[in-house]
Design a protein around this motif. Sequence first.
Motif, mmCIF file in Angstrom:
data_model
loop_
_atom_site.group_PDB
_atom_site.id
_atom_site.type_symbol
_atom_site.label_atom_id
_atom_site.label_comp_id
_atom_site.label_asym_id
_atom_site.label_seq_id
_atom_site.Cartn_x
_atom_site.Cartn_y
_atom_site.Cartn_z
ATOM 1 N N GLN A 82 0.571 -1.114 -0.373
ATOM 2 C CA GLN A 82 0.306 -0.085 0.384
ATOM 3 C C GLN A 82 0.725 1.631 -0.156
ATOM 4 O O GLN A 82 2.521 1.337 0.336
ATOM 5 N N ILE A 83 0.546 2.066 -0.660
ATOM 6 C CA ILE A 83 0.950 3.000 -0.408
ATOM 7 C C ILE A 83 0.711 4.692 -0.297
ATOM 8 O O ILE A 83 -1.042 4.405 -1.091
ATOM 9 N N PHE A 84 0.662 5.603 0.986
ATOM 10 C CA PHE A 84 -0.683 6.146 1.884
ATOM 11 C C PHE A 84 0.033 7.451 0.999
ATOM 12 O O PHE A 84 1.065 8.405 1.306
ATOM 13 N N THR A 85 -1.316 9.109 1.147
ATOM 14 C CA THR A 85 -0.875 10.024 0.909
ATOM 15 C C THR A 85 -0.959 11.078 2.114
ATOM 16 O O THR A 85 -1.995 10.113 2.805
ATOM 17 N N VAL A 86 -0.682 12.035 2.733
ATOM 18 C CA VAL A 86 -1.099 12.461 4.134
ATOM 19 C C VAL A 86 -2.033 13.578 3.805
ATOM 20 O O VAL A 86 -1.866 14.157 2.853
ATOM 21 N N ARG A 87 -3.280 13.577 3.894
ATOM 22 C CA ARG A 87 -4.510 14.302 3.992
ATOM 23 C C ARG A 87 -4.275 15.427 5.198
ATOM 24 O O ARG A 87 -4.093 16.242 4.775
ATOM 25 N N SER A 88 -3.824 14.849 6.386
ATOM 26 C CA SER A 88 -3.447 15.802 7.979
ATOM 27 C C SER A 88 -2.697 14.823 9.100
ATOM 28 O O SER A 88 -2.846 14.048 8.959
ATOM 29 N N ALA A 89 -2.086 15.933 9.572
ATOM 30 C CA ALA A 89 -1.181 15.500 10.483
ATOM 31 C C ALA A 89 -0.920 16.546 11.309
ATOM 32 O O ALA A 89 -0.784 17.690 11.478
ATOM 33 N N GLN A 90 -0.925 15.844 12.727
ATOM 34 C CA GLN A 90 -1.442 16.701 13.832
ATOM 35 C C GLN A 90 -0.471 16.076 14.849
ATOM 36 O O GLN A 90 0.381 15.752 15.211
ATOM 37 N N PRO A 91 1.411 16.426 15.148
ATOM 38 C CA PRO A 91 1.848 16.460 16.728
ATOM 39 C C PRO A 91 1.174 16.274 17.573
ATOM 40 O O PRO A 91 -0.102 17.634 18.062
ATOM 41 N N VAL A 92 1.542 15.479 18.569
ATOM 42 C CA VAL A 92 0.738 15.462 19.622
ATOM 43 C C VAL A 92 1.516 15.554 21.291
ATOM 44 O O VAL A 92 2.481 14.950 21.188
ATOM 45 N N TYR A 93 1.556 16.580 21.606
ATOM 46 C CA TYR A 93 1.782 16.486 23.419
ATOM 47 C C TYR A 93 1.785 16.966 24.569
ATOM 48 O O TYR A 93 0.670 16.636 24.481
ATOM 49 N N LEU A 94 2.445 15.799 25.541
ATOM 50 C CA LEU A 94 2.196 15.885 26.627
ATOM 51 C C LEU A 94 3.130 17.313 27.329
ATOM 52 O O LEU A 94 4.356 16.844 27.651
ATOM 53 N N GLY A 95 2.904 17.951 27.905
ATOM 54 C CA GLY A 95 3.445 19.124 28.475
ATOM 55 C C GLY A 95 4.179 20.011 26.738
ATOM 56 O O GLY A 95 3.865 20.662 25.664
ATOM 57 N N ASP A 96 5.354 19.714 27.141
ATOM 58 C CA ASP A 96 5.931 20.733 25.822
ATOM 59 C C ASP A 96 6.966 19.160 25.215
ATOM 60 O O ASP A 96 7.428 19.922 24.348
ATOM 61 N N ARG A 97 6.717 18.241 25.816
ATOM 62 C CA ARG A 97 7.036 17.262 24.666
ATOM 63 C C ARG A 97 5.708 16.687 24.000
ATOM 64 O O ARG A 97 5.052 16.010 24.255
ATOM 65 N N LEU A 98 6.843 16.436 22.483
ATOM 66 C CA LEU A 98 6.212 15.450 21.662
ATOM 67 C C LEU A 98 5.642 14.280 21.492
ATOM 68 O O LEU A 98 7.409 14.133 22.048
ATOM 69 N N VAL A 99 5.339 13.438 21.487
ATOM 70 C CA VAL A 99 4.908 12.402 22.136
ATOM 71 C C VAL A 99 4.636 11.353 22.018
ATOM 72 O O VAL A 99 5.034 10.519 20.704
ATOM 73 N N TYR A 100 4.232 12.425 19.862
ATOM 74 C CA TYR A 100 3.567 10.919 18.823
ATOM 75 C C TYR A 100 1.853 12.136 17.715
ATOM 76 O O TYR A 100 2.529 12.796 17.764
ATOM 77 N N TRP A 101 3.088 11.378 16.564
ATOM 78 C CA TRP A 101 2.230 11.898 15.675
ATOM 79 C C TRP A 101 1.251 11.062 15.941
ATOM 80 O O TRP A 101 0.956 10.086 15.465
ATOM 81 N N TRP A 102 -0.231 12.107 14.633
ATOM 82 C CA TRP A 102 -1.322 11.405 14.668
ATOM 83 C C TRP A 102 -1.869 11.938 13.276
ATOM 84 O O TRP A 102 -1.304 12.856 12.641
ATOM 85 N N GLY A 103 -1.987 10.767 12.065
ATOM 86 C CA GLY A 103 -1.539 11.849 10.903
ATOM 87 C C GLY A 103 -3.410 10.906 10.255
ATOM 88 O O GLY A 103 -3.463 9.699 10.443
ATOM 89 N N LEU A 104 -4.292 11.381 9.082
ATOM 90 C CA LEU A 104 -5.481 10.570 8.448
ATOM 91 C C LEU A 104 -4.846 10.630 7.073
ATOM 92 O O LEU A 104 -4.027 11.479 6.374
ATOM 93 N N LEU A 105 -4.473 9.574 6.432
ATOM 94 C CA LEU A 105 -3.882 8.682 5.291
ATOM 95 C C LEU A 105 -5.295 8.285 4.133
ATOM 96 O O LEU A 105 -5.834 7.978 4.545
ATOM 97 N N ALA A 106 -4.630 8.763 3.557
ATOM 98 C CA ALA A 106 -5.231 8.712 1.743
ATOM 99 C C ALA A 106 -4.875 7.480 0.761
ATOM 100 O O ALA A 106 -3.507 8.110 0.769
ATOM 101 N N VAL A 107 -5.433 6.017 0.466
ATOM 102 C CA VAL A 107 -5.081 5.346 -0.156
ATOM 103 C C VAL A 107 -4.030 5.753 -1.759
ATOM 104 O O VAL A 107 -5.151 6.695 -1.997
ATOM 105 N N ARG A 108 -3.006 5.708 -1.772
ATOM 106 C CA ARG A 108 -3.013 6.537 -3.232
ATOM 107 C C ARG A 108 -3.169 6.086 -4.661
ATOM 108 O O ARG A 108 -2.391 4.410 -4.920
ATOM 109 N N ASP A 109 -3.757 5.953 -5.537
ATOM 110 C CA ASP A 109 -3.735 4.907 -6.688
ATOM 111 C C ASP A 109 -2.485 4.687 -7.291
ATOM 112 O O ASP A 109 -1.982 6.013 -7.530
#
Length: 109
Positions: A82-109
Motif C-alpha cells: 500500500q502507498i498512502f498520502t498524508v491528508r492531515s497531520a497533527q503533533p500530539v504533545y504532553l506538556g512541552d514534549r512531542l509524544v506522537y504524531w497523528w495522521g489521516l492517510l489516503a490510499v494513493r492510486d
Amino acid sequence: MTGRWERILSRYGQTITLYRQGQEEGTACRAFLQPVLEKGADFFQRQPTPLGLVRQDRWICLGGPDMALDELDGGYIAWGNQIFTVRSAQPVYLGDRLVYWWGLLAVRD
C-alpha cells in the motif's frame, strides 16, 4: 511517557517507510495503521473483512515523535503493498514534549 510509547510501537506497531518529496531512499519507522470505519460511507468504498466492512481509502496513522508527518512535502508512506498520502497531520504533545504524531492517510492510486 515517550519511552513507553516507543516500546509499544516497537512491539506492536507496523514497519512503514516514509518517503519525502524528491528522495529515492525512505526512512523506516514504526507506527500503528488502522482503516477508518464509517457508517455513512458509500458502499463501493468498503470491503468485507473478518471485522466487518472497512473503508479502504482512509487510514489513521499513529507514529513516534521522529516521524514528522507534516514535513513529507508531497512525499508518501509505504506499508506492504500500500502507498498512502498524508491528508492531515497533527503533533500530539504532553506538556512541552512531542509524544506522537497523528495522521489521516489516503490510499494513493
